[in-house]
Design a protein around this motif. Structure first.
Motif, PDB file in Angstrom:
ATOM      1  N   LEU A  52       0.836  -1.201   0.000  1.00 37.26           N
ATOM      2  CA  LEU A  52       0.000   0.000   0.000  1.00 37.26           C
ATOM      3  C   LEU A  52       0.871   1.250   0.000  1.00 37.26           C
ATOM      4  CD1 LEU A  52      -2.735   1.445   0.202  1.00 37.26           C
ATOM      5  CD2 LEU A  52      -2.530   1.248   2.692  1.00 37.26           C
ATOM      6  N   ARG A  53       1.882   1.267   0.862  1.00 45.65           N
ATOM      7  CA  ARG A  53       2.758   2.437   0.924  1.00 45.65           C
ATOM      8  C   ARG A  53       3.470   2.657  -0.406  1.00 45.65           C
ATOM      9  NH1 ARG A  53       7.457   4.446   2.207  1.00 45.65           N
ATOM     10  NH2 ARG A  53       8.678   2.636   2.680  1.00 45.65           N
ATOM     11  N   GLY A  54       3.941   1.582  -1.015  1.00 48.90           N
ATOM     12  CA  GLY A  54       4.577   1.681  -2.329  1.00 48.90           C
ATOM     13  C   GLY A  54       3.595   2.161  -3.394  1.00 48.90           C
ATOM     14  N   ALA A  55       2.356   1.694  -3.320  1.00 48.92           N
ATOM     15  CA  ALA A  55       1.341   2.102  -4.290  1.00 48.92           C
ATOM     16  C   ALA A  55       1.025   3.590  -4.153  1.00 48.92           C
ATOM     17  CB  ALA A  55       0.073   1.272  -4.099  1.00 48.92           C
ATOM     18  N   VAL A  56       0.957   4.067  -2.918  1.00 46.19           N
ATOM     19  CA  VAL A  56       0.702   5.497  -2.690  1.00 46.19           C
ATOM     20  C   VAL A  56       1.857   6.327  -3.235  1.00 46.19           C
ATOM     21  CG1 VAL A  56       0.483   7.264  -0.903  1.00 46.19           C
ATOM     22  CG2 VAL A  56      -0.855   5.173  -0.738  1.00 46.19           C
ATOM     23  N   LEU A  57       3.085   5.878  -2.980  1.00 50.96           N
ATOM     24  CA  LEU A  57       4.254   6.599  -3.500  1.00 50.96           C
ATOM     25  C   LEU A  57       4.237   6.635  -5.026  1.00 50.96           C
ATOM     26  CD1 LEU A  57       7.069   5.351  -1.103  1.00 50.96           C
ATOM     27  CD2 LEU A  57       6.219   7.689  -1.327  1.00 50.96           C
ATOM     28  N   ARG A  58       3.899   5.512  -5.659  1.00 48.59           N
ATOM     29  CA  ARG A  58       3.829   5.491  -7.124  1.00 48.59           C
ATOM     30  C   ARG A  58       2.717   6.390  -7.645  1.00 48.59           C
ATOM     31  NH1 ARG A  58       4.656   0.588  -9.936  1.00 48.59           N
ATOM     32  NH2 ARG A  58       3.995   1.832 -11.720  1.00 48.59           N
ATOM     33  N   ALA A  59       1.562   6.392  -6.955  1.00 52.01           N
ATOM     34  CA  ALA A  59       0.440   7.250  -7.365  1.00 52.01           C
ATOM     35  C   ALA A  59       0.826   8.725  -7.247  1.00 52.01           C
ATOM     36  CB  ALA A  59      -0.797   6.948  -6.520  1.00 52.01           C
ATOM     37  N   ARG A  60       1.532   9.074  -6.188  1.00 56.90           N
ATOM     38  CA  ARG A  60       1.988  10.461  -6.032  1.00 56.90           C
ATOM     39  C   ARG A  60       3.029  10.792  -7.106  1.00 56.90           C
ATOM     40  NH1 ARG A  60      -1.130  13.670  -3.776  1.00 56.90           N
ATOM     41  NH2 ARG A  60       0.593  14.988  -3.214  1.00 56.90           N
ATOM     42  N   HIS A  61       3.880   9.812  -7.435  1.00 55.25           N
ATOM     43  CA  HIS A  61       4.884  10.021  -8.480  1.00 55.25           C
ATOM     44  C   HIS A  61       4.215  10.232  -9.837  1.00 55.25           C
ATOM     45  CE1 HIS A  61       8.001   8.826 -11.430  1.00 55.25           C
ATOM     46  NE2 HIS A  61       8.775   9.527 -10.609  1.00 55.25           N
ATOM     47  N   GLU A  62       3.080   9.569 -10.054  1.00 54.79           N
ATOM     48  CA  GLU A  62       2.324   9.725 -11.296  1.00 54.79           C
ATOM     49  C   GLU A  62       1.447  10.982 -11.266  1.00 54.79           C
ATOM     50  OE1 GLU A  62       2.176   7.824 -14.186  1.00 54.79           O
ATOM     51  OE2 GLU A  62       3.933   6.772 -13.388  1.00 54.79           O
ATOM     52  N   ARG A  63       1.560  11.757 -10.194  1.00 52.53           N
ATOM     53  CA  ARG A  63       0.871  13.045 -10.018  1.00 52.53           C
ATOM     54  C   ARG A  63      -0.636  12.916  -9.783  1.00 52.53           C
ATOM     55  NH1 ARG A  63       5.180  15.776 -10.351  1.00 52.53           N
ATOM     56  NH2 ARG A  63       6.442  16.248 -12.145  1.00 52.53           N
ATOM     57  N   TYR A  64      -1.063  11.807  -9.192  1.00 55.66           N
ATOM     58  CA  TYR A  64      -2.453  11.715  -8.742  1.00 55.66           C
ATOM     59  C   TYR A  64      -2.547  12.478  -7.426  1.00 55.66           C
ATOM     60  CZ  TYR A  64      -3.660   8.215 -12.209  1.00 55.66           C
ATOM     61  OH  TYR A  64      -3.907   7.558 -13.388  1.00 55.66           O
ATOM     62  N   ALA A  65      -3.465  13.422  -7.355  1.00 60.36           N
ATOM     63  CA  ALA A  65      -3.575  14.269  -6.166  1.00 60.36           C
ATOM     64  C   ALA A  65      -4.660  13.781  -5.217  1.00 60.36           C
ATOM     65  CB  ALA A  65      -3.853  15.709  -6.577  1.00 60.36           C
ATOM     66  N   ASP A  66      -5.775  13.276  -5.736  1.00 59.59           N
ATOM     67  CA  ASP A  66      -6.903  12.860  -4.902  1.00 59.59           C
ATOM     68  C   ASP A  66      -6.822  11.359  -4.658  1.00 59.59           C
ATOM     69  OD1 ASP A  66      -9.163  12.983  -3.406  1.00 59.59           O
ATOM     70  OD2 ASP A  66     -10.441  13.820  -4.981  1.00 59.59           O
ATOM     71  N   VAL A  67      -5.950  10.987  -3.719  1.00 60.80           N
ATOM     72  CA  VAL A  67      -5.682   9.589  -3.398  1.00 60.80           C
ATOM     73  C   VAL A  67      -6.093   9.346  -1.950  1.00 60.80           C
ATOM     74  CG1 VAL A  67      -3.845   7.887  -3.120  1.00 60.80           C
ATOM     75  CG2 VAL A  67      -3.747   9.501  -4.997  1.00 60.80           C
ATOM     76  N   GLU A  68      -6.767   8.237  -1.708  1.00 58.70           N
ATOM     77  CA  GLU A  68      -7.132   7.855  -0.345  1.00 58.70           C
ATOM     78  C   GLU A  68      -6.593   6.462  -0.064  1.00 58.70           C
ATOM     79  OE1 GLU A  68     -11.328   8.191   0.362  1.00 58.70           O
ATOM     80  OE2 GLU A  68     -11.398  10.230  -0.452  1.00 58.70           O
ATOM     81  N   ALA A  69      -6.077   6.262   1.150  1.00 60.55           N
ATOM     82  CA  ALA A  69      -5.561   4.960   1.549  1.00 60.55           C
ATOM     83  C   ALA A  69      -6.319   4.494   2.791  1.00 60.55           C
ATOM     84  CB  ALA A  69      -4.069   5.056   1.852  1.00 60.55           C
ATOM     85  N   TYR A  70      -6.639   3.211   2.819  1.00 65.02           N
ATOM     86  CA  TYR A  70      -7.374   2.629   3.937  1.00 65.02           C
ATOM     87  C   TYR A  70      -6.581   1.450   4.472  1.00 65.02           C
ATOM     88  CZ  TYR A  70     -11.105   5.476   2.076  1.00 65.02           C
ATOM     89  OH  TYR A  70     -11.834   6.541   1.627  1.00 65.02           O
ATOM     90  N   SER A  71      -6.403   1.430   5.796  1.00 63.19           N
ATOM     91  CA  SER A  71      -5.584   0.424   6.429  1.00 63.19           C
ATOM     92  C   SER A  71      -6.210   0.031   7.771  1.00 63.19           C
ATOM     93  CB  SER A  71      -4.181   1.013   6.654  1.00 63.19           C
ATOM     94  OG  SER A  71      -3.440   0.212   7.515  1.00 63.19           O
ATOM     95  N   PRO A  72      -6.053  -1.226   8.193  1.00 66.59           N
ATOM     96  CA  PRO A  72      -6.618  -1.622   9.492  1.00 66.59           C
ATOM     97  C   PRO A  72      -5.824  -1.091  10.687  1.00 66.59           C
ATOM     98  CG  PRO A  72      -5.562  -3.485   8.446  1.00 66.59           C
ATOM     99  CD  PRO A  72      -5.534  -2.367   7.458  1.00 66.59           C
ATOM    100  N   TYR A  73      -4.627  -0.612  10.457  1.00 68.46           N
ATOM    101  CA  TYR A  73      -3.802  -0.051  11.529  1.00 68.46           C
ATOM    102  C   TYR A  73      -2.884   1.009  10.936  1.00 68.46           C
ATOM    103  CZ  TYR A  73      -0.574  -3.521   9.604  1.00 68.46           C
ATOM    104  OH  TYR A  73       0.188  -4.268   8.762  1.00 68.46           O
ATOM    105  N   PRO A  74      -2.290   1.868  11.786  1.00 69.12           N
ATOM    106  CA  PRO A  74      -1.387   2.900  11.264  1.00 69.12           C
ATOM    107  C   PRO A  74      -0.168   2.286  10.576  1.00 69.12           C
ATOM    108  CG  PRO A  74      -1.969   3.347  13.550  1.00 69.12           C
ATOM    109  CD  PRO A  74      -2.500   1.981  13.227  1.00 69.12           C
TER     110      PRO A  74
END
Length: 177
Positions: free
Chosen positions: A18-40
């Motif tokens: 998930l963390r890697g996917a968020v980093l890649r999404a930010r690298h691809e310049r997606y601004a409206d990204v939400e992440a959901y996780s069962p714990y911090p």
């Protein structure tokens, strides 16, 4: 009522994916990204590049407005509108007006903060469209999810779907509003 696409939801097995996917999404310049996780997840907030909260500003505004208005109201009612001469004391004795003004300062700061938090979190919302996705109930136990919203100016359904496939998720679902 016709449904429209809210976004694409990708499901991952572990936090690092998930963390890697968020980093890649930010690298691809997606601004409206939400992440959901069962714990911090360590580093997820930094990866999402979440800006500063505006809560302190609204609380300060509420505090100044509430305290200032209360103090003004006490002054106006005691010194201007209905002055009472009691034993030769002045009509406006400022130390007596401080405790109620302080209490109203705190009350309005809290109320403004609560209202700003509710609006900022888009609450109250009884049902979120994500709850309609069959696999999303596992977000509170053992799965991690990434949502790319259609509100993002960079979002184009076909390109977003191809991007999510490159992240090797367990599944990709359409979220309808």
């Amino acid at each position: 009522m016709s449904e429209r696409l809210l976004g694409l939801l990708a499901e991952f097995a572990d936090a690092e994916q998930l963390r890697g996917a968020v980093l890649r999404a930010r690298h691809e310049r997606y601004a409206d990204v939400e992440a959901y996780s069962p714990y911090p997840v360590d580093g997820l907030t930094e990866a999402m590049d979440i800006g500063r909260a505006h809560l302190p500003f609204w609380m300060l505004l509420g505090a100044i407005g509430g305290g200032g208005f209360t103090y003004w109201l006490e002054w106006y009612s005691a010194a201007i509108d209905y002055p009472i001469n009691v034993g030769g004391r002045p009509a406006f004795s400022w130390p007596a007006f401080l405790p109620p003004a302080l209490e109203m300062t705190l009350l309005w700061a809290v109320l403004a903060g609560l209202l700003a938090m509710l609006i900022g979190n888009r609450l109250p919302r009884v049902h979120h469209p994500l709850f309609s996705v069959r696999t999303f109930d596992r977000a509170s136990s053992d799965r991690f999810f990434l949502l790319l919203r259609t509100a993002d100016p960079r979002f184009e359904p076909r390109r977003a779907l191809e991007f999510l496939r490159t992240l090797s998720p367990l599944s990709i679902s359409e979220v309808m509003e």
